[in-house]
Design a protein around this motif. Structure first.
Motif, mmCIF file in Angstrom:
data_model
loop_
_atom_site.group_PDB
_atom_site.id
_atom_site.type_symbol
_atom_site.label_atom_id
_atom_site.label_comp_id
_atom_site.label_asym_id
_atom_site.label_seq_id
_atom_site.Cartn_x
_atom_site.Cartn_y
_atom_site.Cartn_z
ATOM 1 N N SER A 85 0.171 -11.876 -14.647
ATOM 2 C CA SER A 85 -0.277 -13.175 -14.129
ATOM 3 C C SER A 85 -1.617 -13.043 -13.407
ATOM 4 C CB SER A 85 0.782 -13.791 -13.217
ATOM 5 O OG SER A 85 0.940 -13.016 -12.060
ATOM 6 N N LEU A 86 -1.847 -11.920 -12.715
ATOM 7 C CA LEU A 86 -3.124 -11.725 -12.018
ATOM 8 C C LEU A 86 -4.255 -11.431 -13.009
ATOM 9 C CD1 LEU A 86 -1.907 -9.745 -8.872
ATOM 10 C CD2 LEU A 86 -2.714 -12.104 -8.945
ATOM 11 N N VAL A 87 -3.956 -10.661 -14.055
ATOM 12 C CA VAL A 87 -4.969 -10.385 -15.082
ATOM 13 C C VAL A 87 -5.402 -11.687 -15.757
ATOM 14 C CG1 VAL A 87 -5.390 -9.277 -17.326
ATOM 15 C CG2 VAL A 87 -4.309 -7.980 -15.486
ATOM 16 N N GLY A 135 -14.631 -6.664 -11.857
ATOM 17 C CA GLY A 135 -14.289 -5.296 -12.254
ATOM 18 C C GLY A 135 -14.300 -4.278 -11.135
ATOM 19 N N GLY A 136 -15.076 -4.511 -10.078
ATOM 20 C CA GLY A 136 -15.160 -3.533 -8.990
ATOM 21 C C GLY A 136 -14.229 -3.813 -7.823
ATOM 22 N N ILE A 137 -13.322 -4.795 -7.993
ATOM 23 C CA ILE A 137 -12.451 -5.148 -6.873
ATOM 24 C C ILE A 137 -11.046 -5.550 -7.319
ATOM 25 C CG2 ILE A 137 -13.234 -7.579 -6.809
ATOM 26 C CD1 ILE A 137 -13.085 -7.433 -3.718
ATOM 27 N N ALA A 138 -10.912 -6.067 -8.541
ATOM 28 C CA ALA A 138 -9.621 -6.622 -8.974
ATOM 29 C C ALA A 138 -8.525 -5.567 -9.117
ATOM 30 C CB ALA A 138 -9.780 -7.393 -10.283
ATOM 31 N N GLN A 139 -8.885 -4.371 -9.625
ATOM 32 C CA GLN A 139 -7.847 -3.361 -9.818
ATOM 33 C C GLN A 139 -7.223 -2.945 -8.492
ATOM 34 O OE1 GLN A 139 -10.624 -3.440 -11.623
ATOM 35 N NE2 GLN A 139 -10.398 -2.373 -13.572
ATOM 36 N N ALA A 160 -4.738 -17.230 -5.533
ATOM 37 C CA ALA A 160 -5.044 -15.849 -5.921
ATOM 38 C C ALA A 160 -6.523 -15.660 -6.233
ATOM 39 C CB ALA A 160 -4.199 -15.438 -7.123
ATOM 40 N N LEU A 161 -7.146 -16.645 -6.889
ATOM 41 C CA LEU A 161 -8.577 -16.533 -7.188
ATOM 42 C C LEU A 161 -9.388 -16.762 -5.921
ATOM 43 C CD1 LEU A 161 -10.802 -16.060 -9.269
ATOM 44 C CD2 LEU A 161 -10.865 -18.525 -9.682
ATOM 45 N N PHE A 162 -9.000 -17.771 -5.156
ATOM 46 C CA PHE A 162 -9.762 -18.085 -3.951
ATOM 47 C C PHE A 162 -9.785 -16.898 -2.994
ATOM 48 C CE2 PHE A 162 -10.915 -19.856 0.094
ATOM 49 C CZ PHE A 162 -11.956 -20.684 -0.265
ATOM 50 N N ASN A 163 -8.628 -16.254 -2.865
ATOM 51 C CA ASN A 163 -8.495 -15.124 -1.949
ATOM 52 C C ASN A 163 -9.415 -13.971 -2.326
ATOM 53 O OD1 ASN A 163 -6.151 -12.608 -1.085
ATOM 54 N ND2 ASN A 163 -7.220 -13.903 0.367
ATOM 55 N N GLU A 191 -8.766 -17.824 -15.483
ATOM 56 C CA GLU A 191 -9.228 -18.792 -14.481
ATOM 57 C C GLU A 191 -10.652 -18.467 -14.038
ATOM 58 O OE1 GLU A 191 -8.144 -20.798 -10.149
ATOM 59 O OE2 GLU A 191 -6.888 -19.147 -10.887
ATOM 60 N N LEU A 192 -10.949 -17.163 -13.915
ATOM 61 C CA LEU A 192 -12.305 -16.742 -13.532
ATOM 62 C C LEU A 192 -13.340 -17.304 -14.509
ATOM 63 C CD1 LEU A 192 -14.042 -14.789 -11.649
ATOM 64 C CD2 LEU A 192 -13.944 -13.212 -13.589
#
Length: 309
Positions: free
Chosen positions: A32-34, A143-147, A65-68, A45-46
């Motif tokens: 769901s986050l991916v 890519g530099g923060i989501a994982q 989740a995106l806003f955060n 969503e991004l």
């Protein structure tokens, strides 16, 4: 495999049924986050937000989740003095393609993409939880923060199910809690900057921490005899030419993830100050003239595992 990269969970539960249930729950959470953060999928969503870029009348109401994650990325941009920058999406795409086709992009196309970057074009309104991007063609890249963020969320989900000892690895962004049975912490190996399957001679011993290593030295392009890393400098739009591997240990995954990118680009003094401010530690392994040099923050060494443990 998630986000095109490996994803593993190690956990110790009282029985295999609850372990399986918790793991399945975590895999769904990651999916769901991916679906929110991926810049590869048009329907994420991004990317739906990015599609509204430059549209004066459009106000994008982001999911929590995106806003955060965007709020954290904005703060990371401020703290790193612009070195960590999720607005570099147009550049990371052009370089991704360049590496794939092994062709060096023309200077004016880099300049054009650079003009589409910068946090000054991102408006984040916490009262209405809306986000707007001022310039058409802007592209955010998490890519530099989501994982690291996802790894942290998964650990929180495991903890809420009553399990106390677990390790989550989202493509090299590792978050641990507790320790394996009869151990004082989790043993984590650190990649050496020489080859992909080589590790530093010592391991780290971690409990309730996050660790990330970045600066994959094998991801580079050669141009006129110079190696350009896949880490892009936000001021120039080109990959950096220093060969640094940065490992960061922090209290949580999101910080560990973005701070490795910032330390790859910041001067050493400023890196030390920033790490201290965030309660994090770092190790820089740098290749210079074929030799390996190490520099670290003051407290990094206390995390090396002694042979006796």
């Amino acid at each position: 495999s998630k986000m095109g990269s490996p994803f593993t969970i190690v956990l110790y539960a009282s029985d295999s049924i609850s372990a399986t249930a918790v793991s399945m729950d975590c895999f769904h959470l990651v999916d769901s986050l991916v679906a929110i953060y991926s810049d590869y999928s048009d329907s994420s969503e991004l990317n739906r937000l990015c599609a509204t870029a430059g549209n004066k009348d459009s106000v994008f109401k982001a999911s929590p989740a995106l806003f955060n994650i965007l709020s954290i990325a904005a703060e990371a941009n401020r703290l790193s003095r612009g070195r960590f920058d999720i607005t570099l999406g147009p550049l990371s795409r052009i370089w991704r393609r360049a590496r794939k086709e092994n062709s060096w992009p023309p200077r004016d196309s880099i300049r054009a993409k650079l003009a589409l970057t910068g946090f000054r074009f991102v408006k984040i309104d916490s009262a209405s939880r809306t986000v707007s991007l001022a310039k058409a063609g802007m592209q955010l890249d998490l890519g530099g923060i989501a994982q690291g963020y996802i790894a942290q969320k998964v650990i929180a989900r495991i903890r809420s199910s009553g399990i106390e000892n677990a390790l989550v690895n989202v493509s090299g962004d590792i978050v641990v809690m507790g320790s394996p049975p009869a151990k004082t912490g989790w043993t984590v190996a650190v990649t050496a900057p020489r080859s992909e399957d080589e590790y530093l001679p010592q391991n780290l011993l971690l409990t309730n921490k996050a660790v990330t290593t970045s600066g994959d030295i094998y991801q580079y392009m050669l141009h006129n005899g110079k190696k350009y890393s896949h880490v892009i400098h936000p001021k120039t739009g080109y990959g950096i030419t220093t060969q640094r591997m940065v490992t960061v240990i922090a209290d949580e995954g999101t910080t560990a993830d973005w701070l490795t990118k910032a330390v790859s680009l910041l001067p050493l003094k400023r890196s030390r100050r920033l790490a201290k401010q965030l309660g994090a530690e770092f190790l820089i392994a740098e290749m210079k003239g074929g030799k390996l040099f190490y520099r670290s923050s003051e407290g990094f060494n206390k995390f090396w595992k002694s042979i006796a443990q």
